[in-house]
Design an enzyme around this catalytic site. Structure first.
Site, PDB file in Angstrom:
ATOM      1  N   LYS A 102      68.238 -20.709  -1.233  1.00 24.08           N
ATOM      2  CA  LYS A 102      69.666 -20.746  -0.890  1.00 24.08           C
ATOM      3  C   LYS A 102      70.436 -20.182  -2.066  1.00 24.08           C
ATOM      4  O   LYS A 102      69.984 -20.282  -3.211  1.00 24.08           O
ATOM      5  CB  LYS A 102      70.113 -22.198  -0.651  1.00 24.08           C
TER       6      LYS A 102
HETATM    7  N1  GLU Z   1      72.419 -20.470   6.494  1.00 21.63           N
HETATM    8  C1  GLU Z   1      71.654 -20.794   7.645  1.00 21.63           C
HETATM    9  C2  GLU Z   1      70.907 -22.100   7.468  1.00 21.63           C
HETATM   10  O1  GLU Z   1      71.305 -22.950   6.707  1.00 21.63           O
HETATM   11  C3  GLU Z   1      70.758 -19.635   8.083  1.00 21.63           C
HETATM   12  C4  GLU Z   1      69.745 -19.179   7.082  1.00 21.63           C
HETATM   13  C5  GLU Z   1      69.030 -17.913   7.475  1.00 21.63           C
HETATM   14  O2  GLU Z   1      69.270 -17.401   8.545  1.00 21.63           O
HETATM   15  O3  GLU Z   1      68.231 -17.453   6.653  1.00 21.63           O
HETATM   16  O4  GLU Z   1      69.939 -22.372   8.126  1.00 21.63           O
END
Ligand code: GLU
Length: 409
Positions: A102
């Site tokens: 993240k």
């Molecule tokens: N930000 C989204 C999540 O927390 C999507 C992450 C992604 O598609 O890689 O799952």
């Protein structure tokens, strides 16, 4: 309790059920790499601004790391690390070949002009371009970022590495994005809400629903459930919470936001507070905004029968205990909102193969993946008499742990 402490607590509860050794627990909790960078730039008025950006790469045992980028003023190292670890378990629960990561920048994106937002994004990519990659770590949208931001990321990354559409997911359709990615998280929330209700011989069409947050996730979830016949009696965003006992006309609310930017001024039966929304007597409560909204202070007042965690980390562990004692069923974030990363995976597959799927195929494959994960979680929870959250963690930790051991430590 910090976001990372909460995420670790849920991990440890499941690890206890699995009898995972303390050494293995430590290995699986420790992030592989933590990147913190300076993002310095000239603002439109000539002033110098310095932002702090993060990319936390939690685990790559099952494949390249995957997870969104968040532009929000509350972003800090602890929160990004917590969210990165959630991605590791999330990708494992839905069994897509990724690890977890993240990233984010601590900034209020609404305080930036369009040019400033673009420049900040490009500078961030300059700092990260050697630690991310289509087979290394693949960013995606999260709070405060969208398809436009992903377009700038791919363009900036390609300046260093050449044509590489698979470097990020959630791109615009014109730039190798996938049909169905934008709706995917909310659609997944809707599908899984129906699956959960189905286990209690109920349907969406006989259920009332309150949704906190009307951004990408909340609005698509509302749209899906409204179409399935549910009565969505409350929605909210930064302008407040909107209540209608007869059910809000969701397509009208979505059209209103498209025109005005927020729900401010949207006509409804009455306005309520955010706290009142969380405590409404509804069948399903869907927190779809920030983390940490249900705590020991307010969990005792929740009157919903089911909570579907569309946001990441909306229920902290003390609140979770209270909800369990009240026999409120919580569908955990690592499955409930996994529709987004699942369709991100489909987008990445299409980019790697230079072959575009149509929307029906994406929706069918999404439904298959989520249903399989839901059924597995449900049977483990029933068999072991544990919460859905612990069952989901058990699946995720088991898959990551086995991959780690098989590869050799
Ligand atoms: N930000 C989204 C999540 O927390 C999507 C992450 C992604 O598609 O890689 O799952």
């Amino acid at each position: 309790m910090s976001a990372y402490e909460s995420a670790s607590h849920y991990f440890q509860t499941a690890a206890g059920v699995m009898d995972l050794s303390p050494n293995m627990q430590k290995l699986l909790l420790t992030p592989e790499r933590e990147v913190k960078v300076q993002v310095a730039m000239k603002m439109d008025n000539g002033d110098i601004a310095t932002f702090v950006g993060f990319r936390m790469q939690h685990n790559s045992a099952r494949g390249p790391m995957k997870g969104g980028l968040r532009f929000h003023h509350e972003v800090d190292a602890d929160e990004v690390l917590a969210l990165a670890s959630l991605m590791t378990w999330k990708t494992a629960v839905v069994d897509i070949p990724y690890g977890g990561a993240k990233g984010g920048i601590s900034v209020d994106p609404r305080s930036l002009s369009g040019n400033e937002l673009e420049l900040m994004t490009r500078k961030f990519v300059d700092e990260l371009q050697d630690v991310i990659g289509p087979d290394k770590d693949i960013p995606a949208p999260d709070m405060g970022t969208n398809a436009q931001v992903m377009a700038w990321i791919v363009n900036q990354y390609e300046k260093f590495h050449g044509f590489n559409p698979a470097i990020v997911t959630g791109k615009p359709l014109e730039l190798h994005g996938a049909d169905g990615r934008e709706e995917a998280t909310g659609r997944g929330v809707g599908l899984l809400t129906e699956a959960l209700l189905g286990k209690f011989d109920r349907t969406a069409s006989e259920s009332t629903i309150a949704i906190q947050g009307f951004g990408n996730v909340g609005s698509w979830a509302a749209d899906y459930l409204h179409s399935a016949g549910a009565r969505v009696v409350a929605i909210s965003d930064i302008s407040g919470a909107f209540y209608d006992s007869k059910g809000i006309h969701i397509p009208a609310a979505i059209a209103y936001v498209r025109e005005h930017g927020t729900l401010k001024g949207f006509e409804t039966e009455k306005m309520i507070t955010n706290e009142e929304l969380l405590e409404l007597e509804v069948d399903v409560l869907i927190p779809a905004a920030l983390g940490g909204v249900l705590t020991k202070e307010n969990a005792g007042n929740v009157r919903a029968s089911y909570i579907v965690e569309a946001a990441n980390g909306p229920v902290d562990p003390e609140a979770d205990d209270i909800l369990q004692s009240k026999e409120i069923i919580v569908l955990p974030d690592i499955l409930a909102n996994a529709g987004g990363v699942t369709v991100s995976y489909f987008e990445w597959v299409q980019n790697q193969q230079y072959f575009k799927w149509d929307l029906d195929r994406t929706r069918n494959e999404l439904s298959k993946k989520l249903t399989a994960a839901f059924d597995k979680m449900w049977s483990i929870a029933t068999e072991k008499h544990i919460s859905l959250r612990s069952a989901a963690y058990l699946i995720g930790i088991g898959r990551v742990g086995r991959a780690t051991v098989l590869a050799g430590i």
